[in-house]
Write an enzyme that holds these catalytic residues in place. Structure first.
Site, mmCIF file in Angstrom:
data_model
loop_
_atom_site.group_PDB
_atom_site.id
_atom_site.type_symbol
_atom_site.label_atom_id
_atom_site.label_comp_id
_atom_site.label_asym_id
_atom_site.label_seq_id
_atom_site.Cartn_x
_atom_site.Cartn_y
_atom_site.Cartn_z
ATOM 1 N N ASN A 115 99.360 19.542 -11.391
ATOM 2 C CA ASN A 115 98.772 19.439 -12.725
ATOM 3 C C ASN A 115 99.216 18.096 -13.289
ATOM 4 O O ASN A 115 100.367 17.942 -13.679
ATOM 5 C CB ASN A 115 99.262 20.605 -13.597
ATOM 6 C CG ASN A 115 98.812 20.473 -15.036
ATOM 7 O OD1 ASN A 115 98.024 19.592 -15.377
ATOM 8 N ND2 ASN A 115 99.323 21.347 -15.901
ATOM 9 N N GLU A 126 104.800 30.407 -15.488
ATOM 10 C CA GLU A 126 105.430 29.156 -15.900
ATOM 11 C C GLU A 126 106.294 29.408 -17.136
ATOM 12 O O GLU A 126 105.786 29.374 -18.269
ATOM 13 C CB GLU A 126 104.362 28.106 -16.236
ATOM 14 C CG GLU A 126 103.491 27.715 -15.074
ATOM 15 C CD GLU A 126 102.969 26.286 -15.201
ATOM 16 O OE1 GLU A 126 103.192 25.504 -14.284
ATOM 17 O OE2 GLU A 126 102.369 25.953 -16.243
#
Ligand code: 13P
Length: 254
Positions: free
Chosen positions: A9, A167
């Site tokens: 990402n 996360e």
């Protein structure tokens, strides 16, 4: 064995010249590997360039978000169909930065997840607790709420072919990785919650860990039974680091 995924990402990083250098090295170092998929989620303006650079390689690409709308008067939005048209196979939804900085609620995230699936993208649904929530002992409650926004309204079938990413917000960009035990516990909790609805979908569902993953800690995280790969921020901007994390996912499958 579930499919392993390592997805970078890039967040708000990149430039035309920098992308070319980075992806040239990534593409050379990351092999096509049975049982594993690798990808990078890049800022929208670079999708055309990244498509040209990565076509035919072992590395896929995707968007960092996906509009909940398919078409119309929604200034600033990018639809799942647009992402698909640029060859994207992944779309991240519900990243904690979208939730906390841009106000994406659980409901909005669930709509984005549905939109990504309508476009036949591999949707990556991110969930995770803040440090304050962990310290208050409500981690599972938070994960359950974020997961249930999809699970309760769209059913477990919606997760068939999608990915979950755990996360913990306190581990993102902080250098403070969750311990393997913390990651495993959260992943097992998430899988168990899906299994209550559909054991088959739960068993096949890849759950990625994200938060300060690097080459040095990837192998031990991926060795956990419910950690099926990683969502990689900072380390995805360094070709050797990202390639080494992909290799750790391949080794896990071996
Ligand atoms: P870092 O790997 O930089 O901690 O970021 C994790 C992340 O947010 C990936 O989506």
């Amino acid at each position: 064995m579930r499919i392993g995924h390592v997805v970078g990402n890039w967040k708000l990083n990149g430039s035309l010249s920098g992308n070319e250098t980075l992806l040239g090295s990534v593409k050379a170092a990351v092999p096509k590997a049975a049982g594993c998929r690798f990808g990078v989620c890049v800022p929208y303006p670079y999708l055309a360039q990244v498509k040209d650079l990565l076509a035919g390689s072992g590395v896929e690409w995707g968007g960092q978000d996906c509009s909940r709308f398919d078409k119309g008067a929604y200034t600033g939005e990018v639809s799942g169909a647009m992402l698909a048209e640029f060859g994207c196979t992944y779309a991240i939804v519900g990243h904690s930065e979208r939730r906390t900085i841009f106000g994406d609620t659980d409901g909005v995230v669930a709509e984005k997840f549905a939109a990504a699936r309508r476009a036949k993208l591999t949707a990556i649904l991110c969930v995770g607790e803040t440090l304050e929530e962990r310290e208050r002992g409500v981690t599972e409650e938070v994960l359950a709420r974020q997961l249930d926004a999809v699970l309760e309204n769209q059913g477990a079938a919606a997760l068939d072919g999608a990915l979950l990413a755990y996360e913990p917000v306190w581990a993102i960009g902080t250098g403070r990785t969750a311990t393997v035990a913390q990651a495993q516990a959260a992943h097992a909790f998430l899988r168990g919650r899906v299994a209550k609805k559909d054991a088959r979908v739960a068993e096949a569902l890849p759950i990625l860990y994200g938060g300060s993953v690097k080459a040095a800690n990837a192998a031990e995280l991926f060795a956990m039974p419910d950690v099926d790969g990683g969502l990689i921020g900072g380390a995805s901007l360094v070709a050797e680091e990202f390639a080494a994390i992909c290799q750790a996912a391949i080794a896990r499958k071996g």
